[in-house]
Design an enzyme around this catalytic site. Structure first.
Site, PDB file in Angstrom:
ATOM      1  N   LYS A 116      68.622  31.957  48.148  1.00  0.00           N
ATOM      2  CA  LYS A 116      70.067  31.969  47.988  1.00  0.00           C
ATOM      3  C   LYS A 116      70.363  30.573  47.515  1.00  0.00           C
ATOM      4  CE  LYS A 116      71.412  36.158  49.198  1.00  0.00           C
ATOM      5  NZ  LYS A 116      72.106  36.542  50.651  1.00  0.00           N
ATOM      6  N   GLY A 433      65.215  51.414  52.708  1.00  0.00           N
ATOM      7  CA  GLY A 433      66.056  52.472  52.961  1.00  0.00           C
ATOM      8  C   GLY A 433      66.365  53.303  51.627  1.00  0.00           C
ATOM      9  N   SER A 434      66.705  52.309  50.552  1.00  0.00           N
ATOM     10  CA  SER A 434      67.154  53.196  49.315  1.00  0.00           C
ATOM     11  C   SER A 434      65.965  53.598  48.514  1.00  0.00           C
ATOM     12  CB  SER A 434      68.046  52.424  48.398  1.00  0.00           C
ATOM     13  OG  SER A 434      67.559  51.191  48.142  1.00  0.00           O
ATOM     14  N   GLU A 485      69.438  57.153  50.392  1.00  0.00           N
ATOM     15  CA  GLU A 485      70.688  56.829  49.974  1.00  0.00           C
ATOM     16  C   GLU A 485      71.366  56.996  48.642  1.00  0.00           C
ATOM     17  OE1 GLU A 485      70.825  52.386  50.892  1.00  0.00           O
ATOM     18  OE2 GLU A 485      69.694  52.662  52.662  1.00  0.00           O
ATOM     19  N   HIS A 696      61.586  43.494  43.423  1.00  0.00           N
ATOM     20  CA  HIS A 696      62.206  42.883  42.296  1.00  0.00           C
ATOM     21  C   HIS A 696      61.425  42.928  41.122  1.00  0.00           C
ATOM     22  CE1 HIS A 696      64.698  42.215  45.705  1.00  0.00           C
ATOM     23  NE2 HIS A 696      65.996  42.421  44.914  1.00  0.00           N
TER      24      HIS A 696
END
Length: 753
Positions: A116, A433-434, A485, A696
């Site tokens: 970040k 999750g997705s 999801e 990614h």
């Protein structure tokens, strides 16, 4: 007298996200590098012209990037690890191999880590410097090229780049050498750059040093001072170009004295987030030096309160002569969308409160000119109460007690109960999750949103996808499943759209990293839940299998941090409002038989104050309890998971343990599993799933690679506490690579058992 104006940076994804779409075409071989470069040139030109039309005095160049400015600086200075050069790809292909990995005929390399960018939702690529790295100015000089490009369009710009101190401080060092060992080479390279820019007609060069707003140690202070004493001296000796130092995201209290004495021609200070910036200026500001005063918030989308900032400016004028003050954005406008003009569905009563990047250019001009009409309209805007408080929400907040934040029984008792109830194998496998969001999935959502298909058709499609996803996970042998999801566009927008208090935009996109763009919702008023948001989907998924299916939610701190927050109430109150809404959902999931509930806090660290002394009193003391408020009332046999990614968690690891979740999954693969040392040192009690591969990147990790990562984990994590999972959700990946990667993940866990 109208003051001059300055902008630190402008959005670069394109008004319609052209950069995202064209970059993705380039990755797939559908367009050439020249075609992608053409798109970049069009985006740059648009930004320069908008700033010129707005009368901005100091327009930046080199704020554009195909992926990230830290990565650009690494390429500018030749700090490219050999494994990427060895691929012998084109310059642009090499650039993207560093940023998101490469797997093909030329070789197989992982991407460099992402972190970040200070306290924003933007991610930067962490440069890697080895003992063999030679810092030198690259022949492909992007800074000079883009200055000349703007000049050819009749626009005089200020070439701006990440400064040597921030670049070297944030880099990762793989050998025995550290930042100071490369400072001399960096100074020589940047002095050469300044000389070439001066020869090309540039009047200014700006070095951005946001790392100066962090806690700066004596050794770091010495490094900064050494770099700029040498750099300023070298530039002065060979060029008439003026030198600006730009800081943002806070104040420079630790090095202000040094900054003031180094002889910069301009110094940029943030008066929005810099709590001590005014105090520093009061202590003395160098004569004959421009103050680039960051008075217009570059990170939030609300209009600037002219009256409030004018009072601040009046104080600044007592210590800095008016002719030396330049009104600036507090940071790059990269962090806000392009323009409110693209928001056709929002009412004028709502839009009048917003200023996106292009509107902020107008605000800069109005404020700097002291435009009486604009000031009067602005005063009226802020004199009206924008929203009314919601009695039910206020009552719930006022009734909160200490026990609402404490889960019982304690962790060790719950862990034993859950192990006996679930009977999962060692190293249980799961995903975050997705699952991949294919064209068909996105088209189904879009068609339902437009009203071209019925709700029954929309639900039937998603239920079919969920059933297929469950079947695939069973076939692969995963232990704890997810529903995929398919109904969700974004992990925050999906929930915000079902909560009172939120409003949504059509095109307010901002860059999160590379080609990843997000459209943060706006917290407009008090937040509460309308009705159950995920229960129907989770219950349907659970009926498709005898294995446990996780309920999937986003946590209150992440929902807050990935929204544009209100400025009229505290972040703490906003977090608690959201927490109460998500708590309702957690209890409904539990009531409907969902045994594991994952409450993601991917952005927990995002608003952590940049100075360690402020961490608890200004953030952690309310952020951690907000998460506990969500799950404190569940039964001991209900297992609570959370997920965190792309931040440094090592220094707040004990606070993360205090979230009192049962299982925490971390991003770890890009950071080479460094978090494991922190987990061991802190005697971390929570069960953990450090990500075993980077989602990614399109590359597929081998069984051996995953097993090797797991074996490293077992050196620091008890075997009974280790979960096996990818780094993050699989939304952006393709079906084929996802299936292969998960098959290898399951096999690695099986071998380890």
């Amino acid at each position: 007298m109208a003051l001059k104006t300055s902008v630190i940076g402008f959005p670069r994804i394109g008004k319609n996200r052209e950069l995202k779409f064209e970059s993705e075409k380039f990755f797939k071989g559908q367009i050439t590098a020249e075609e992608l470069e053409k798109t970049g040139a069009e985006i740059r030109s648009y930004g320069w012209k908008k700033q010129a039309e707005a009368g901005i005095s100091f327009i930046p160049s080199n704020d554009f990037s195909f992926y990230d400015n830290m990565l650009d600086t690494a390429f500018l200075l030749g700090a490219i690890p050999e494994r990427y050069k060895a691929l012998s790809l084109s310059p642009l292909e090499t650039y993207f191999a560093v940023s998101h990995g490469y797997q093909g005929e030329a070789g197989d390399v992982k991407a460099l880590p992402m972190k970040k960018w200070f306290n924003t939702n933007y991610h930067y690529i962490v440069p890697e410097i080895s003992d063999e790295t030679k810092i030198a100015l690259s022949e492909k000089n992007k800074v000079l090229s883009e200055f000349n490009e703007a000049k050819s369009q009749g626009i005089k710009t200020v070439p701006s780049l990440i400064g040597a101190y921030t670049f070297l401080t944030l880099a990762n060092y793989t050998g025995s050498k550290k930042a100071g060992d490369f400072s001399e080479e960096a100074v020589n390279a940047l002095a050469l750059l300044a000389k070439s820019l001066g020869e090309a007609g540039a009047e200014w060069i700006t070095f951005a040093e946001p790392a100066l707003v962090l806690d700066v140690s004596d050794s770091q202070k010495a490094l900064f001072t050494s770099i700029y004493k040498k750099l300023i001296s070298k530039i002065r000796a060979q060029s008439k170009i003026k030198i600006a130092l730009q800081t943002y995201f806070g104040d420079v209290r630790d090095v202000y004295e040094e900054i003031s004495s180094l002889g910069f021609d301009a110094i940029g200070l943030d008066f929005v987030e810099g709590k001590k910036s005014l105090e520093l200026v009061k202590s003395g500001f160098p004569k004959n030096t421009l103050l680039l005063a960051g008075l217009v918030n570059g990170k939030n989308i609300w209009r600037t309160n002219f009256e409030k900032q004018a009072a601040l400016l009046a104080e600044i004028k007592k210590y800095v002569s008016e002719e030396n003050i330049v009104i600036s954005s507090s940071c790059s406008l990269l962090h806000v969308p392009y323009t409110t003009q693209a928001e056709e569905k929002l009412s004028c009563d709502i839009k009048k409160h917003f200023a996106f990047a292009e509107e902020k250019l107008v605000e800069l001009g109005q404020f700097a000119a002291g435009d009486e009409k604009a000031f009067e309209e602005n005063k009226k805007l802020f004199s009206i109460e924008r929203v009314y408080r919601t009695p039910g929400v206020q009552k719930a907040l006022s009734e909160l007690k200490e026990q609402d934040f404490v889960r019982k029984p304690n962790f060790e008792v719950r862990e034993k109960i859950q192990h006996e109830a679930f009977k999962l194998p060692l190293f249980p496998t799961t995903t975050i999750g997705s699952f991949p969001q294919t064209k068909e999935v996105r088209a189904n959502r879009a068609a339902y949103k437009k009203g071209s298909i019925s709700k029954d058709q929309y639900v039937a499609f998603n239920q079919k996808k969920i059933a297929e996803c469950i079947a695939l996970q069973e076939k692969l042998g995963l232990d704890v499943l997810v529903h995929g999801e398919f109904e969700r566009n974004d992990m925050v927008e999906y929930f915000g759209s079902q909560l009172y208090g939120y409003i949504f935009t059509q095109n307010a996109w901002v860059q999160s990293y590379g080609t990843r763009c997000v459209k943060p919702p706006v917290i407009w008023s008090d937040v509460s839940r309308r009705e159950p948001m995920t229960v129907e989907w989770s219950v349907f998924a659970q009926k498709q299998t005898k294995k446990i299916v996780k309920g999937m939610l986003t946590g209150p701190v992440t929902i807050l941090n990935w929204s544009f927050p209100r400025e009229d109430i505290s972040l703490k109150e906003q977090a608690q409002q959201i927490a109460l809404a998500i708590r309702d959902e957690v209890l409904d999931l539990e009531k409907n038989g969902i045994k594991i509930i994952q409450i993601d806090e991917a952005a927990l660290r995002e608003k952590l104050p940049l100075r360690r002394s402020d961490w608890h009193k200004e953030y952690l003391d309310w952020a951690i309890p907000a998460f506990r408020l969500v799950h404190a009332k569940v039964k001991p046999e209900t297992q609570i998971h959370t997920h965190m990614c792309y931040s440094e968690f090592n220094d707040i690891i004990r606070d993360i343990d205090a979230m009192d979740a049962d299982v925490i999954t971390f991003e770890a693969s890009r950071a080479d599993l460094k978090i494991l040392d922190a987990l061991k040192e802190a005697n971390f009690r929570t069960e953990v799933g450090p990500g075993v591969y980077d989602i990614h990147s399109a590359r597929v990790p081998s069984v051996e690679e995953i097993r090797s990562a797991l074996e490293k984990m077992l050196e620091k994590v008890q075997k009974e506490k280790l979960w096996v999972n990818p780094d993050c959700g699989l939304k952006t990946r393709g079906d084929e690579e996802t299936e292969k990667s998960l098959a290898n993940l399951v096999e690695a866990a099986r071998q380890l058992r």
